[in-house]
Design an enzyme around this catalytic site. Sequence first.
Site: not given
Ligand code: ACM
Length: 627
Positions: A346, A196, A270
């Site tokens: 995201e 991440d 991410h």
């Molecule tokens: C997430 O909670 N961004 C999958």
Amino acid sequence: MNLSRVLLFILCIATAQAQSLINLIPQPVSVQPQPGVFTLTRATTIHYNQADAKEVADMLSQRLNTPTGFGLAAKPGKTGKIQLNLSETPNAQLGQEGYMLDASSKGVVITANRPAGLFYGMQTLTQLLPKEIEGKVVAAKTWSVPAVKITDYPRFGWRGIMFDVSRHFFTKVEVKQYIDQLAKLKYNTFHWHLTDDNGWRIEIKSLPKLTSVGAWRVARAGHYGDRAEPKPGEPTPYGGFYTQDDIREVIAYAQARNVTIVPEIDVPGHSMAALAAYPELSCTKAIVSVNPGTAFSDWYGNGTFKMKVENTLNPSDEKVYEFLDKVFTEVAALFPNPYIHVGGDECYKGYWANDPGCQALMKQLNIRHVEDLQGYFMNRVEKILTAKGKKLLGWDEILEGGISPTATVMSWRGIKGGIEAAKEGHNVVMTPTTFAYLDYNQGDPTVDPPIYAFLRARTSYGYEPVPDGVDAKYILGGQGNLWTEQIPTLRYAEYMTYPRAWALSEVYWSPKEAKNWPNFVQRMETHFERADMAQVNYSRAIYDAIVKTSMKDGKLRLELEGEIPGLDIYYTIDDTMPDQFSTRYSQPVDLPDGPINLRVITYRAGKPIGHLITLSRDALQKRIGRF
Ligand code: ACM
């Protein structure tokens, strides 16, 4: 009373007593208490009927030996007082993971088709023993098992917990400890969120900077999202990663506990830690740091957001796919699970929209919306995985750009992604924020450290994973997800995980019809005591009052509720400490005008049991319509 009535009476009492000793989580399919007990002693024999059952039998004897001090050793044979049997002829009802457990005064027989079933029978047997069985030291105890006949098998094949080791790093020893706890609850899937913005945690030998750079960040304390930016040249002491040997060790440890590991490499968003190592993979090629939890994004309240620091891979750059090929070659070789989770969540497209390479690619592909570039990216990633014999799993955003029907979707933004995916014929794993996000506050945010959202154990328990109107065959099962932005230690990870992961274990294992919150609460309380013995942390938020407010005819209206049955709630609004002689809450109250403070406490059977909750008028007003 004639003799047979007396005997029946005694039988009923004995059965009721046995029943009170049976507090299993998750609740089995069928539990029939019988009269009598079996008592484990130094002379108890543990036998297994086939070589394939030896591993579980050995694990059982070790498990029993620590707290009993008996030094039992499992042996091949058919006459054990504790007998583990793999069926000669499979029992279709039990499937791959089911088992039968028959405990009588003569002994305990566990039968299953596969070692996984014996493993789960062993977990049930352990839960039938006194709580001291969870202890780390020898206890002087009568080790009795209530007589009972149990038939048990799971409702869903995918019963998982996701653990984020990027936001905070957890050592392989901690990860194993966490997996061991989950296996005892009959979870069979560990989703390992390995990458991440805040750290890349898996060694990729062909890309050494992913861990020499991407696994380390500057040291920061304080609330995630409010932390100071890294300074130029500042040392990066916080972090860590798993070598490939570590990963193999954790996989083997999990496998011995019937837990399969799904690795997640979260792309194309991410990816700040990867870009800190290889900045040439982004659109702007800007130098970025592994993020320590700064305010790097602006959220607009409707799920949309803007990244202030680039954290996306460039979908128009062939070098990105060469990079991903290297990563997934090594990941695929390490993990036996057929799935690789590739994230997809995201992903901010702002840097793509301004990038000439992305614009040219959109023209070439005849794509009008930059969002659809993610579909192109995901399909390229799926081809890479397919070439390595792996299946693509991603968060529900992967539906947005168009993804092949062979992709499996993890529904997290509520259940709508799961519904849409199943209707399109995708397999689905349900992990909705609304029921399954273990990073959310479970107690009142004035008591627990503040987090941006809220989820009570009772709500998690009430979750039904198959949405109305969806063909159940597409729902593989579900997970709880533990994101660790606010979780720096394993002890706190446990606090956030339990009791909600107990509740979810029942959601994903037990028959839908068996659900019963008051009954679960009674079993949960015995598991609090077991967790105390095991030194596993958990939240006691279920004992606190739920404080709700609304406006009614211009007055601030207060409603108080217990999350579990049997709590007495007392409150004051006169700046005194509440106790059981204060006003006992019985119905909604219109609070008087003026600058009051509410203080609420819970009691049970005349003893204080919950936390004190204190809220000013202002705080009460701010929570209107929440909780
Ligand atoms: C997430 O909670 N961004 C999958």
